[in-house]
Each structure stands twice: as C-alpha cells, then as structure tokens.
Design an enzyme around this catalytic site. Structure first.
Site, PDB file in Angstrom:
ATOM      1  CG  ASP A 175      -2.118  -0.804   1.150  1.00 23.28           C
ATOM      2  OD1 ASP A 175      -2.185  -1.606   0.208  1.00 23.28           O
ATOM      3  OD2 ASP A 175      -3.008  -0.672   2.014  1.00 23.28           O
ATOM      4  NE  ARG A 232      17.421 -14.766   5.293  1.00 19.78           N
ATOM      5  CZ  ARG A 232      16.796 -13.951   6.122  1.00 19.78           C
ATOM      6  NH1 ARG A 232      16.032 -12.978   5.656  1.00 19.78           N
ATOM      7  NH2 ARG A 232      16.921 -14.096   7.417  1.00 19.78           N
ATOM      8  CG  HIS A 344      12.734  -8.043   3.145  1.00 15.46           C
ATOM      9  ND1 HIS A 344      12.465  -7.732   4.463  1.00 15.46           N
ATOM     10  CD2 HIS A 344      13.218  -6.907   2.596  1.00 15.46           C
ATOM     11  CE1 HIS A 344      12.775  -6.475   4.703  1.00 15.46           C
ATOM     12  NE2 HIS A 344      13.224  -5.951   3.580  1.00 15.46           N
ATOM     13  CD  GLU A 373       9.405  -6.183   3.745  1.00 16.35           C
ATOM     14  OE1 GLU A 373       9.156  -6.494   4.940  1.00 16.35           O
ATOM     15  OE2 GLU A 373       9.134  -6.919   2.777  1.00 16.35           O
TER      16      GLU A 373
HETATM   17  C1  LIG Z   1       8.118 -14.715   9.860  1.00 20.79           C
HETATM   18  C2  LIG Z   1       9.141 -13.610   9.789  1.00 20.79           C
HETATM   19  C3  LIG Z   1      10.277 -13.685  10.575  1.00 20.79           C
HETATM   20  C4  LIG Z   1      11.227 -12.668  10.510  1.00 20.79           C
HETATM   21  N1  LIG Z   1      12.337 -12.754  11.294  1.00 20.79           N
HETATM   22  C5  LIG Z   1      13.238 -11.758  11.284  1.00 20.79           C
HETATM   23  C6  LIG Z   1      14.377 -11.806  12.138  1.00 20.79           C
HETATM   24  O1  LIG Z   1      14.577 -12.747  12.901  1.00 20.79           O
HETATM   25  N2  LIG Z   1      15.253 -10.755  12.080  1.00 20.79           N
HETATM   26  C7  LIG Z   1      15.073  -9.687  11.239  1.00 20.79           C
HETATM   27  O2  LIG Z   1      15.878  -8.765  11.228  1.00 20.79           O
HETATM   28  N3  LIG Z   1      13.997  -9.629  10.419  1.00 20.79           N
HETATM   29  C8  LIG Z   1      13.080 -10.626  10.434  1.00 20.79           C
HETATM   30  N4  LIG Z   1      11.987 -10.554   9.605  1.00 20.79           N
HETATM   31  C9  LIG Z   1      11.828  -9.366   8.744  1.00 20.79           C
HETATM   32  C10 LIG Z   1      11.260  -8.210   9.559  1.00 20.79           C
HETATM   33  O3  LIG Z   1      10.171  -8.681  10.321  1.00 20.79           O
HETATM   34  C11 LIG Z   1      10.811  -7.103   8.609  1.00 20.79           C
HETATM   35  O4  LIG Z   1      11.941  -6.663   7.892  1.00 20.79           O
HETATM   36  C12 LIG Z   1      10.219  -5.943   9.410  1.00 20.79           C
HETATM   37  O5  LIG Z   1       9.084  -6.359  10.138  1.00 20.79           O
HETATM   38  C13 LIG Z   1       9.818  -4.795   8.509  1.00 20.79           C
HETATM   39  O6  LIG Z   1       9.305  -3.805   9.356  1.00 20.79           O
HETATM   40  P1  LIG Z   1       8.365  -2.647   8.822  1.00 20.79           P
HETATM   41  O7  LIG Z   1       7.934  -1.913  10.041  1.00 20.79           O
HETATM   42  O8  LIG Z   1       9.039  -1.934   7.742  1.00 20.79           O
HETATM   43  O9  LIG Z   1       7.119  -3.383   8.166  1.00 20.79           O
HETATM   44  P2  LIG Z   1       6.038  -4.379   8.845  1.00 20.79           P
HETATM   45  O10 LIG Z   1       6.601  -5.047  10.055  1.00 20.79           O
HETATM   46  O11 LIG Z   1       5.553  -5.224   7.718  1.00 20.79           O
HETATM   47  O12 LIG Z   1       4.921  -3.400   9.326  1.00 20.79           O
HETATM   48  C14 LIG Z   1       4.120  -2.672   8.409  1.00 20.79           C
HETATM   49  C15 LIG Z   1       2.817  -2.324   9.117  1.00 20.79           C
HETATM   50  O13 LIG Z   1       2.089  -1.416   8.297  1.00 20.79           O
HETATM   51  C16 LIG Z   1       0.741  -1.804   8.261  1.00 20.79           C
HETATM   52  N5  LIG Z   1       0.134  -1.320   7.006  1.00 20.79           N
HETATM   53  C17 LIG Z   1       0.325  -1.774   5.734  1.00 20.79           C
HETATM   54  N6  LIG Z   1      -0.408  -1.066   4.859  1.00 20.79           N
HETATM   55  C18 LIG Z   1      -1.078  -0.140   5.593  1.00 20.79           C
HETATM   56  C19 LIG Z   1      -1.994   0.909   5.267  1.00 20.79           C
HETATM   57  N7  LIG Z   1      -2.397   1.156   3.993  1.00 20.79           N
HETATM   58  N8  LIG Z   1      -2.494   1.661   6.264  1.00 20.79           N
HETATM   59  C20 LIG Z   1      -2.129   1.452   7.566  1.00 20.79           C
HETATM   60  N9  LIG Z   1      -1.259   0.484   7.932  1.00 20.79           N
HETATM   61  C21 LIG Z   1      -0.732  -0.295   6.954  1.00 20.79           C
HETATM   62  C22 LIG Z   1       0.782  -3.321   8.346  1.00 20.79           C
HETATM   63  O14 LIG Z   1      -0.456  -3.819   8.822  1.00 20.79           O
HETATM   64  C23 LIG Z   1       1.921  -3.525   9.338  1.00 20.79           C
HETATM   65  O15 LIG Z   1       1.459  -3.511  10.667  1.00 20.79           O
HETATM   66  C24 LIG Z   1      11.027 -11.561   9.648  1.00 20.79           C
HETATM   67  C25 LIG Z   1       9.871 -11.486   8.857  1.00 20.79           C
HETATM   68  C26 LIG Z   1       8.937 -12.506   8.933  1.00 20.79           C
HETATM   69  C27 LIG Z   1       7.707 -12.398   8.077  1.00 20.79           C
END
Ligand SMILES: Cc1cc2nc3c(=O)[nH]c(=O)nc-3n(C[C@H](O)[C@H](O)[C@H](O)COP(=O)(O)OP(=O)(O)OC[C@H]3O[C@@H](n4cnc5c(N)ncnc54)[C@H](O)[C@@H]3O)c2cc1C
Length: 405
Positions: A175, A232, A344, A373
C-alpha cells in the site's frame, strides 16, 4: 558486548562489508552506513525502553555471521515494549488500529501535510504538523505486484500463488508504495525480491526454525546440496535446482524435548500437525520421510566430520562456525519439509539517510519520510538475515527525529 563475551570479533565496518556483499553491492552505501552505525545505539535505546535481548548472539539463516541479537518475546517483544512506551503519553500519541491509509494529502506548495484513512467504511483525515512517515512494509503477499516486478534475481521462477509468502497477507500488499507514488516519490529496485528457505509448504508460515545451528538441509532423497550458511538467494536457488522442496534434518541437540518451542510451535505440535517427522534412528527417519537411509546417514556423517574437526570443510564449503555447532549422533532425529517462500521486498521508496523521501529528480518531497521494508536501497538485491528489524528500528527512529527538526 554480547559478541565480546562469546569471543566473536565484529565491528561496524564488518557489518557494513557483510551487508554490501550480501546485497551484491547494489545497496546505497550511504544508507548502509547509517544502518550499521545506528544499529548498536538503536538497540541500546530499545533496551532503555525495557526490551530484553538474549545473552547469546546467533547466526540467522542468511545472516552470514554470528551477529543476530534476538529480542525476548520475538517480534511481539518489540511491539509490547513500544506500545507500553507510547501509552505513557496518551495526550501526545493516539493509535488508530484497523485504519487503512488510502491517500496522502499535499498542500499547494507541494508539502505532504496529512493522510486520508478508512476506518469501518468511514473516512478519517489525519493532519500532520511536522510530517508524515510511511512505514507500511513490503509487497511480498501481493501476487500481482510481485509477478509484474519479477525481472530480477527470480526472473526464472514464476512468483505466482504457488510460491507462498512468510508474511502477514493483509499487511504486505505494498500500500505504502502506491501512496508514495501518487505524490511523485521515486520507487527503486522493485525487482529485488527475497525468498527465504524457511517456508512451510503451501502456507509459507515460518513455524520451524531454520536459523540457529545443528541442522542440515537435504534433498528429498537425503543428499546434502548447499552450504547452510550461504546467503538466502544462494540457498533458494539451490533448492529450486533440486526441485523446489527439501528437508531440514536435526536431532535432540536442537530440540531437547517434544515441548521445545520451534519458532511458534513446539516440535511435538509440529509432529502432530504432520509438519515434522521423528525417528529414533536414522533408518526410522528415512523410512518415514522417503529419504534413502544410506544417503541420509552419509549426509549426517559428513556434517559430524566437520563439526567434530575431523575435516575442516566439506565439499560444499560448510565449516564449523561457532562453538554451538554440535554433532548429531543419537536420536531422536527430526525432519521437516520446507520450501522457499517470498519473504522480503528489498526495493521501494527512495530515501536519503535522514529518511526523507526523494522524487524522480532526487529532490526531497517536503513533509514526507519513510522507513523499513517500504523503502529501497538499504539491502541491495539480497537482504542479510537480521538486518530487517535493524532497518525498521534504525530508520523508524531516524525518520521520527528528522520529522521533528
Ligand atoms: C516470519 C518472519 C520472521 C522474521 N524474522 C526476522 C528476524 O529474525 N530478524 C530480522 O531482522 N527480520 C526478520 N523478519 C523481517 C522483519 O520482520 C521485517 O523486515 C520488518 O518487520 C519490517 O518492518 P516494517 O515496520 O518496515 O514493516 P512491517 O513489520 O511489515 O509493518 C508494516 C505495518 O504497516 C501496516 N500497514 C500496511 N499497509 C497499511 C496501510 N495502507 N495503512 C495502515 N497500515 C498499513 C501493516 O499492517 C503492518 O502492521 C522476519 C519477517 C517474517 C515475516
């Protein structure tokens, strides 16, 4: 300080080099520098908020080095601690859950001044006095988008719905990229999509722990086929070469009891769900999984030869990495079927090291910041394991600091 206690030599520069090498030097060095310089201070900042980290660091799958600092409570640990922190300021921070950001609001001068949200079918406008930060994650679950953008590392693999995703379906639809594009942001490297070898077949859920030590990756027949410590993209390419699915084999050293938690399920629960198999002997495990018992034994023997020091390195390049690498000699042995899953999306909104969003001419879009991300440039074409949370935490904090200036 944890690495020092484990006699693991590390430095900011080494983290920089590993991140660049892991990303095939496609990363933006300015962003990587910020990431590695701020990762330790951000971790200390989180500790100051009450987040505990385990005393031992580990090698995360694709992490290339024993540098992974795991938080107590996993991902939820971060959320719990930060939620408690913001709840202490109810007059300053208001959280709207189940509210989707659908559009950014720009004023006539071109500054981003707010967000249009949708909650229960109603429109809610959020006006920003300091700035808007996009932190909406990647697009790994958006099959249409990842297929349209799949011209990079996975161009030979159709990333259709048959390739599962490890991420939350609703939360990883990309999004934020659409919101940013509407206000003229530059999106970069969207073809850099990461697959992770730890997906459960069909669902992609990472219920099993391919990270850590004392486990080997085997073909459906029981042969070793890749150095488990590789990046990876290398791991997943090797799996596709073997047909797209493989086994992770371990024993009681990794899972001392049936109620030992393997990520979010115990190994006993995994067995009951048919997601793992156990055998008291190598032959019993081979019989339950269809692996060739001779191949399975030979694979375990080679691994044991490396970790006991009988040979320095096997023909795949696997070496003893840490003192935690132990031989697998006695049952019960465990096997889990695994597949590569989209994990990712490294590309995204172009930012500078102050987390300001840039337009197609490299100019800052006033009032708009992005972190995590949803951005592109930090990880190059392959994210190093452990750098995902570091990225989100470092640039999340940096974007807040920049918006306040
Ligand atoms: C199963 C799993 C295990 C992992 N393990 C590791 C690890 O051990 N170490 C590590 O470094 N990384 C790990 N990762 C990667 C790491 O979790 C991600 O890189 C990180 O969570 C990204 O953070 P972020 O806040 O950018 O996005 P996200 O954590 O994806 O958060 C984005 C948020 O934005 C919200 N959102 C999306 N669109 C909208 C919208 N239009 N309006 C309002 N809200 C919205 C979503 O609901 C979500 O809550 C893992 C990922 C997964 C899936």
């Amino acid at each position: 300080e944890r690495q020092n206690r484990q006699n693991i030599e590390d430095s900011i520069d080494r983290h920089f080099q590993d991140t660049m090498r892991g990303g095939h030097n496609k990363n933006n060095p300015e962003l990587v520098k910020k990431l590695v310089e701020e990762a330790p201070t951000t971790m200390h900042w989180l500790e100051g908020k009450g987040l505990g980290f385990w005393p031992k660091v580990r090698v995360i799958v694709g992490g290339l080095y024993p540098r992974g600092h795991s938080a107590e409570g996993g991902g939820y640990g971060y959320v719990k601690v930060l939620e408690k922190f913001i709840k202490a300021y109810p007059d300053k921070v208001k959280v709207f859950t189940d509210t989707q950001a659908v559009k950014l609001i720009k004023n006539e001068a071109g500054k981003v001044i707010g967000v249009v949200g949708k909650q229960d079918g109603k429109t809610v406008n959020f006006m920003a006095s300091k700035g808007v930060i996009i932190a909406t994650g990647g697009f790994g679950s958006n099959v249409e988008m990842r297929q349209a953008r799949n011209t990079g590392v996975w161009k030979e693999v159709t990333l259709d719905k048959n390739i599962p995703c490890t991420n939350n379906f609703k939360a990883s639809q990309g999004d934020g990229l659409k919101l940013a594009e509407q206000v003229g942001a530059n999106l970069i490297n969207l073809d850099d999509i990461q697959l992770h070898p730890g997906g459960t077949p069909k669902t992609g859920i990472m219920s099993f722990w391919p990270s850590g030590r004392n486990r080997i990756f085997l073909t459906p027949q029981g042969d070793r086929f890749v150095n488990e410590d590789a990046a990876r993209d290398t791991l997943c390419k090797a799996i596709f070469k073997e047909g797209g699915n493989y086994w992770i084999v371990s024993n009681h050293v990794k899972y001392p009891t049936l109620d030992y938690l393997s990520k979010n399920l115990t190994i006993g629960e995994m067995i009951n769900l048919g997601q793992a198999f156990s055998g008291n002997t190598i032959e019993e495990l081979a019989q339950k999984t269809g692996m060739d018992p001779k191949k399975l034994r030979a694979s375990i023997d080679t691994y044991n030869d490396v970790v006991t020091g009988k040979i320095k390195e096997d023909n795949l390049g696997f070496k003893k990495f840490t003192q935690d690498d132990k031989p697998m000699t006695e049952g019960p042995f465990y096997a889990t079927p695994m597949v590569p899953a989209v994990h990712h999306t490294m590309g995204g909104i172009q930012i500078n090291s102050a987390a300001q969003v840039l337009d197609k001419n490299g100019q800052v879009i006033p009032g708009l910041f992005a972190a995590g991300e949803v951005t592109g440039g930090v990880h190059g074409s392959n994210r190093v394991g452990g750098n995902g949370i570091a990225d989100a935490m470092v640039f999340g904090r940096v974007s807040g600091q920049s918006a306040l200036k």
